[in-house]
Design a protein around this motif. Structure first.
Motif, PDB file in Angstrom:
ATOM      1  N   LYS A  17     -31.029   1.412   2.869  1.00  0.00           N
ATOM      2  CA  LYS A  17     -31.900   2.061   2.082  1.00  0.00           C
ATOM      3  C   LYS A  17     -31.973   1.572   0.489  1.00  0.00           C
ATOM      4  O   LYS A  17     -32.841   1.228  -0.051  1.00  0.00           O
ATOM      5  N   TYR A 186     -37.452  12.799   3.499  1.00  0.00           N
ATOM      6  CA  TYR A 186     -37.973  12.049   2.153  1.00  0.00           C
ATOM      7  C   TYR A 186     -38.393  13.128   1.287  1.00  0.00           C
ATOM      8  O   TYR A 186     -39.078  14.313   1.785  1.00  0.00           O
ATOM      9  N   TYR A 203     -34.286   9.927  -0.248  1.00  0.00           N
ATOM     10  CA  TYR A 203     -34.109  10.075   1.173  1.00  0.00           C
ATOM     11  C   TYR A 203     -32.593  11.120   1.150  1.00  0.00           C
ATOM     12  O   TYR A 203     -31.740  10.874   0.507  1.00  0.00           O
TER      13      TYR A 203
END
Length: 217
Positions: A17, A186, A203
């Motif tokens: 991510k 999120y 996140y």
């Protein structure tokens, strides 16, 4: 240029991510490549450098840059301090010293702490804590051992990453997939609302076994 994976040793979902966020903001990753040669083709500040690299599939690539930074990690300088004389075993490839859960080497009266330990965190506060606990066990009658798993740590990437406990990969390896639950969310942090930065990009996840929380990222 990334040899294999981003942020080795950290939760790989989180690492990817971060990589996606950086790529979305203009950072280009050349994956599965190792630089083999750096040549100066133009002098000056910053000048120009030609980098030759080899990919894992054997192909050779080249690129021209004005700056090259080598983030090569660290090596344990244990090979020339006489450990072989007293019989302490080291990992011949890395120089790291294997120890038990009390920082004891294969020689019972010799202990090791800090970044030279094999498969332990390379963090100064952890080394300090391990040293204090070792001294208390040796001279103060304590039985408390250093916890190398539940250590809060952070990575100062453009999207900051903080974690404590096991990565999802390590949790699955230790407890098995049937015993693991992962909760995730999120969110948009308050400090990002004013400049309007990347809504719903942050996140968080909590990794649990059936009975006890074992990690979060």
């Amino acid at each position: 240029m990334v040899r294999s994976i981003l942020l080795r040793g950290f939760d790989q979902q989180m690492a990817n991510k971060i990589g996606d966020h950086m790529e979305g903001h203009g950072v280009k990753f050349i994956r599965h490549c190792v630089p083999t040669k750096i040549e100066q083709i133009e002098p000056g500040e910053p000048g120009k450098l030609k980098v030759t690299a080899k990919s894992t599939d054997g192909n050779e690539i080249t690129g021209e840059y004005n700056t090259v930074l080598l983030a090569i990690g660290r090596d344990a300088c244990t090979r020339r301090i006489g450990l072989d004389t007293v019989g302490v075993k080291i990992n011949e490839k890395t120089g790291k010293i294997p120890v038990n859960d009390e920082e004891q080497t294969n020689v019972p009266h010799i202990y090791a702490i800090g970044d030279v330990l094999e498969d332990k965190l390379e963090l100064t506060p952890v080394a300090i804590q391990a040293g204090k606990l070792l001294a208390r066990r040796l001279y103060g009658g304590s039985h408390v051992k250093c916890d190398y798993v539940n250590v809060p740590t952070t990575v100062f990437t453009p999207m900051e990453y903080g974690a404590c406990g096991m990565s999802e990969e390590n949790a699955l390896k230790k407890y098995g997939e049937d015993n693991i639950e992962v909760y995730h969310s999120y969110y948009w942090p308050l400090e990002w609302t004013v400049p309007g930065r990347d809504n719903n990009k942050c996140y968080a996840k909590v990794i649990c076994n059936k009975k006890h929380q074992i990690g979060r990222a």
